[in-house]
Design a protein around this motif. Structure first.
Motif, PDB file in Angstrom:
ATOM      1  N   SER A 190       6.537 -13.049   6.900  1.00 39.46           N
ATOM      2  CA  SER A 190       7.414 -11.979   7.382  1.00 39.46           C
ATOM      3  C   SER A 190       8.273 -12.530   8.513  1.00 39.46           C
ATOM      4  O   SER A 190       7.806 -13.342   9.316  1.00 39.46           O
ATOM      5  N   TYR A 222       9.730 -10.461  10.700  1.00 38.87           N
ATOM      6  CA  TYR A 222       9.676  -9.499  11.797  1.00 38.87           C
ATOM      7  C   TYR A 222      11.065  -9.276  12.391  1.00 38.87           C
ATOM      8  O   TYR A 222      11.233  -9.185  13.602  1.00 38.87           O
ATOM      9  N   THR A 273       9.983  -9.544   4.266  1.00 36.51           N
ATOM     10  CA  THR A 273       8.898  -8.596   4.524  1.00 36.51           C
ATOM     11  C   THR A 273       7.641  -8.999   3.753  1.00 36.51           C
ATOM     12  O   THR A 273       7.699  -9.815   2.823  1.00 36.51           O
ATOM     13  N   ILE A 274       6.543  -8.389   4.101  1.00 38.04           N
ATOM     14  CA  ILE A 274       5.280  -8.647   3.416  1.00 38.04           C
ATOM     15  C   ILE A 274       5.375  -8.288   1.933  1.00 38.04           C
ATOM     16  O   ILE A 274       4.751  -8.941   1.090  1.00 38.04           O
TER      17      ILE A 274
END
Length: 330
Positions: A223, A225, A231-232
């Motif tokens: 990720s 962030y 993103t995950i």
């Protein structure tokens, strides 16, 4: 029995416990990237007693235009194999297994380091650098796949127990994966499957070079962030594809945030990422991130956040950390 002291089998790799020393750049190599006595002494000290089941060697450049920094280790030509063999032998004598991490920096470098304009998926400045890179052509990518393949072959020839592909921390493969830096409109850009196409070609090339009995690890920047970044959810898709492609262990870390995330603290701060990945793959997952206490490491394993625990800064600061940890659990 302690979770940390349980052995683990990952494909052809047998580990005596769950403690891993993750890759950490030392800037101790010779100017040409070769192993020297300073590096041998450093890894001899860190591996003494074999308390760390696995030591992942700091990221090493696969070709000169992918060199990240001065005094970085090299796996870029056959002349380095002899020195790397000495490094593998030092660690093996102490009782630990060891893998090499191989890397191309992409735009996460400077022309002062490489002697050429940095290369990247798209003409977008790296979030941590101001320089505009050149966009990689198909020919460039074919050369990079070949360079990863040759670097993995050298790693095997040098006697290591496996190879780790660096696809985290804002380096080239991560730049392809992240929407922040991949603006391509060809089959290497767009959806997740396109953005990991190069990863899969690198894995395929390495597997062809090293055979089925040589472990491949992949360090995944899971990720960013950051707004508009990785993103995950993207990484859950990617992780399953990497397992299908033959990766034996996934090493979970951050993306453009690197190995530290502003606002994230505590023991094992990447645990939400490793836990999410662990739920969708059957291969072992390594968790790193601020782990300094043995009971915290034990707890993270007990809670199924990961299969292996990477302890970096604590081992960097205290070479006896793993020995004290293991003895405290026996």
């Amino acid at each position: 029995m302690s979770y940390l002291l349980k052995p683990l089998q990952a494909g052809p790799l047998t580990l005596t416990n769950r403690l891993v020393m993750p890759p950490m750049a030392t800037a101790k190599a010779d100017p040409d990237g070769k192993v020297n006595q300073s590096i041998l002494d450093y890894y001899a000290e860190k591996s003494e007693g074999g308390y760390l089941s696995l030591i992942i060697i700091e990221h090493s450049f696969i070709q000169l235009d992918g060199k990240a920094s001065d005094l970085q280790l090299s796996v870029s030509d056959d002349s380095v194999v002899e020195g790397l063999n000495k490094l593998a032998e030092v660690i093996h004598r102490n009782g630990s297994k060891t893998v090499m991490q191989i890397n191309h920096a992409g735009s996460n470098t400077t022309s002062e380091v490489t002697g050429s304009t940095p290369l990247a998926p798209s003409v977008v400045p790296h979030p941590r650098r101001k320089v505009l890179p050149d966009e990689l052509t198909r020919e460039d990518m074919a050369t990079i796949i070949q360079a990863f393949q040759n670097a993995a072959r050298r790693t095997k020839e040098a006697g290591f127990d496996g190879v780790e592909i660096h696809a985290a921390h804002g380096y080239l493969l991560h730049q392809f994966f992240s929407p922040l830096t991949n603006k391509r409109t060809d089959e290497y850009g767009g959806n997740v499957h396109n953005r990991i196409r190069l990863h899969l070609q690198v894995i395929e090339g390495i597997r062809a070079a090293v055979g089925d009995d040589f472990p491949i690890l992949l360090r995944l920047g899971t990720s960013d962030y950051q707004e508009g970044g990785l993103t995950i959810d993207d990484s859950i898709v990617a992780a399953q594809e990497f397992e299908k492609a033959g990766v034996n262990i996934l090493d979970i870390s951050g993306g453009f945030c690197g190995y530290i995330v502003p606002g994230l603290s505590g023991q094992g701060f990447f645990a939400p990422l490793s836990e999410a990945i662990k739920k969708v793959v059957s291969i072992p997952v390594i968790l790193t991130g601020g782990i300094t206490e043995i009971l915290a490491a034990e707890q993270l394993l007990a809670e199924d956040k990961a299969d292996l625990i990477g302890v970096g800064r604590a081992v960097l600061n205290n070479s006896k950390w793993a020995e004290h940890a293991v003895k405290s659990l026996r």
